[in-house]
Enzyme design. Sequence first.
Site, PDB file in Angstrom:
ATOM      1  N   ARG A  61       1.395   9.015  25.849  1.00 16.46           N
ATOM      2  CA  ARG A  61       0.954   8.547  27.165  1.00 16.46           C
ATOM      3  C   ARG A  61       1.786   7.375  27.653  1.00 16.46           C
ATOM      4  NH1 ARG A  61      -5.139   8.617  25.071  1.00 16.46           N
ATOM      5  NH2 ARG A  61      -3.990   7.504  23.460  1.00 16.46           N
ATOM      6  N   LYS A 159      -5.396  12.550   9.252  1.00 15.34           N
ATOM      7  CA  LYS A 159      -6.776  12.160   9.061  1.00 15.34           C
ATOM      8  C   LYS A 159      -7.165  11.167  10.159  1.00 15.34           C
ATOM      9  CE  LYS A 159      -7.550   8.776   6.016  1.00 15.34           C
ATOM     10  NZ  LYS A 159      -7.205   7.414   6.473  1.00 15.34           N
ATOM     11  N   HIS A 189      -1.926  11.601   2.841  1.00 13.98           N
ATOM     12  CA  HIS A 189      -0.585  11.199   2.401  1.00 13.98           C
ATOM     13  C   HIS A 189      -0.538  10.837   0.912  1.00 13.98           C
ATOM     14  CE1 HIS A 189      -1.942   7.009   3.023  1.00 13.98           C
ATOM     15  NE2 HIS A 189      -0.931   6.651   2.262  1.00 13.98           N
ATOM     16  N   LYS A 193       2.553  11.436  -2.637  1.00  7.52           N
ATOM     17  CA  LYS A 193       3.107  10.438  -3.566  1.00  7.52           C
ATOM     18  C   LYS A 193       3.493  11.138  -4.865  1.00  7.52           C
ATOM     19  CE  LYS A 193       0.220   6.705  -1.693  1.00  7.52           C
ATOM     20  NZ  LYS A 193       0.816   5.418  -1.411  1.00  7.52           N
ATOM     21  N   GLU A 227      -6.656  -2.661  -1.900  1.00  9.57           N
ATOM     22  CA  GLU A 227      -5.604  -3.163  -1.016  1.00  9.57           C
ATOM     23  C   GLU A 227      -5.787  -4.665  -0.840  1.00  9.57           C
ATOM     24  OE1 GLU A 227      -4.491  -0.355   2.346  1.00  9.57           O
ATOM     25  OE2 GLU A 227      -6.662  -0.166   2.229  1.00  9.57           O
ATOM     26  N   ASP A 246     -12.567   6.060   5.602  1.00  9.38           N
ATOM     27  CA  ASP A 246     -11.124   5.805   5.675  1.00  9.38           C
ATOM     28  C   ASP A 246     -10.424   6.120   4.349  1.00  9.38           C
ATOM     29  OD1 ASP A 246      -8.767   4.859   6.968  1.00  9.38           O
ATOM     30  OD2 ASP A 246      -8.959   2.945   5.907  1.00  9.38           O
ATOM     31  N   HIS A 251      -8.467   9.977   0.184  1.00  9.27           N
ATOM     32  CA  HIS A 251      -7.553   9.608  -0.901  1.00  9.27           C
ATOM     33  C   HIS A 251      -8.260   9.550  -2.263  1.00  9.27           C
ATOM     34  CE1 HIS A 251      -5.161   8.816   2.525  1.00  9.27           C
ATOM     35  NE2 HIS A 251      -5.503   7.553   2.729  1.00  9.27           N
ATOM     36  N   LYS A 350     -10.659  -3.374   1.001  1.00  6.80           N
ATOM     37  CA  LYS A 350      -9.601  -4.186   1.606  1.00  6.80           C
ATOM     38  C   LYS A 350      -9.820  -5.646   1.207  1.00  6.80           C
ATOM     39  CE  LYS A 350      -8.346  -1.137   5.349  1.00  6.80           C
ATOM     40  NZ  LYS A 350      -7.100  -0.592   4.805  1.00  6.80           N
TER      41      LYS A 350
HETATM   42  C1  BG6 Z   1      -4.631   5.078   5.132  1.00  8.53           C
HETATM   43  C2  BG6 Z   1      -5.791   4.232   5.589  1.00  8.53           C
HETATM   44  O1  BG6 Z   1      -4.997   6.421   5.082  1.00  8.53           O
HETATM   45  O2  BG6 Z   1      -4.217   4.647   3.833  1.00  8.53           O
HETATM   46  C3  BG6 Z   1      -5.417   2.765   5.581  1.00  8.53           C
HETATM   47  O3  BG6 Z   1      -6.171   4.621   6.898  1.00  8.53           O
HETATM   48  C4  BG6 Z   1      -4.865   2.355   4.240  1.00  8.53           C
HETATM   49  O4  BG6 Z   1      -6.539   1.966   5.925  1.00  8.53           O
HETATM   50  C5  BG6 Z   1      -3.768   3.309   3.776  1.00  8.53           C
HETATM   51  O5  BG6 Z   1      -4.350   1.039   4.366  1.00  8.53           O
HETATM   52  C6  BG6 Z   1      -3.362   3.012   2.342  1.00  8.53           C
HETATM   53  O6  BG6 Z   1      -2.244   3.779   2.020  1.00  8.53           O
HETATM   54  P1  BG6 Z   1      -1.220   3.281   0.898  1.00  8.53           P
HETATM   55  O7  BG6 Z   1      -0.233   4.414   0.776  1.00  8.53           O
HETATM   56  O8  BG6 Z   1      -0.608   2.011   1.421  1.00  8.53           O
HETATM   57  O9  BG6 Z   1      -2.009   3.058  -0.337  1.00  8.53           O
END
Ligand code: BG6
Length: 500
Positions: A61, A159, A189, A193, A227, A246, A251, A350
Amino acid sequence: MTGTLLAPSDTTARTAHALPTAIVMFGASGDLARRELFPALINLFRQGRLPEQSLVIGVGRSPLDDETLRERIRGWLPSAESQWLGRIRYLRGGYDDPATYAGLATMLADHASQLPVPADRLYYLSTPAQAFEPVIGHLAAAGLNRAVAGGHTRIVIEKPFGQDETSAQRLDAVLHRAFDESQVYRIDHYLGKDAVQNILTLRFANAAFQPMWHRSWVDNVQITVSETVGVNDRGGFYETAGAARDMLQNHVLQLLALTMMEPPASLSSEAIRDEKVRLLEAVRLAGPAELDRLCVRGQYGPAPEGSTTPGYLQEPNVDPASRTETYAALRLEVDNPRWSGVPVYVRTGKCLPRRMAEVVLQLRRPQHLPFAFGHVLDDAPEALVLRIQPDPGLRLRFAAKRPGHQLSSQPAEMTFSYPAQTQAGVPQAYERLLHDALVGDPSLFVRSDEVRQSWRIVDPVVRSWAASSTPVPSYPAGSWGPVEADRLLTREGRRWHDDR
Ligand code: BG6
């Protein structure tokens, strides 16, 4: 096409892709495109993995055109080759506006008309999730969902895939009206890895670990994805997600599925995904009466004095009275012959002290333990630790004799360090996944039934937290989360693996 993961012929399959591809990136001016997608594409281009004569059409956009998008990318990736930038175009348009899709159809037809062979199409949805359904619907209405004769049409979806089981099913229905499941690539994702894929190699390519992967050896399983960062400028998105949606639903549960699934009959994508689904189906969460005790949430407050880290409630775009969790820990069980009775503790959050993803199998104490009588036995249990990040690798922690006159023990460990992610030749997660989508290998993508099972596990937790009137426990930024998460284990005589 059924892909294969890590099969001997796999390397060859990955190095080539016969057809040029039109990659249509919805959300091309967004954060994910900047951080992950364009860098992944440029790497594939440099490695010769992005088919010749491919075209990238960014849709968004923002008021950009071909040249200003290229300029922007040059700012993100200063070494970008002009040859590659020349293959990038921009289409400005609303995701809900039929004119956008008419414009897209013209650009795709132009591209196809310049090619001697049919082109594949890859749609990549990296927009906010609210735009997924309109984009899919409009692609279908414009006939852009159909495969061009001789080529493939595929769609990659970021996602979050739904907000709960019901909305995920609705999104699936919209998708399946336009695309066959075999055309759909749902991204997590973490599966891109290398160290996550190594879980399968470790488990199924080694005789030594196989007997150990069983309730007769394993006392409990722990999965941590922590994190150090807070939500920063993603407060608006995070308010609709929280740690459970999230990170846990995707994950963390993917790590759990790969770690605990049964051996697949083959390494085909369907065999692996079938086993992951079976495992997720066997995951049991506490009943309603126990949810409160076995599911712990928390929200980070400001860091202790002297630090400038704000608490969650002070982050931009966060409701100052928000009850969104930034930390979640659950106690689960897997109800099958291999794992019955073995608690599985998972946690993610987090603003924790370390960025880390790891899976720990804590082993049982031997049945007969002469060391317990009068001799000093190190009280940290034996454990096999699969470290995903940072420093991917494996550690086996055990007891060894303390040198000296006494017969006592001290902790020892054997370690294996997986080659660093940055080492040449190890693709970054998005690079690997984009390439797999280009060559039509769905092994590392999440199937519809996996998504449904993951929501089945997480939904009751999220619902009970939303309905609860008890305050969300706060933890200081930089600490290991709320004390309630420690109690999850200590009341069962265990503790979080912490020998880092
Ligand atoms: C994402 C989340 O899918 O994964 C984020 O939305 C998170 O909140 C991230 O920070 C973490 O990914 P990685 O590869 O840095 O562990």
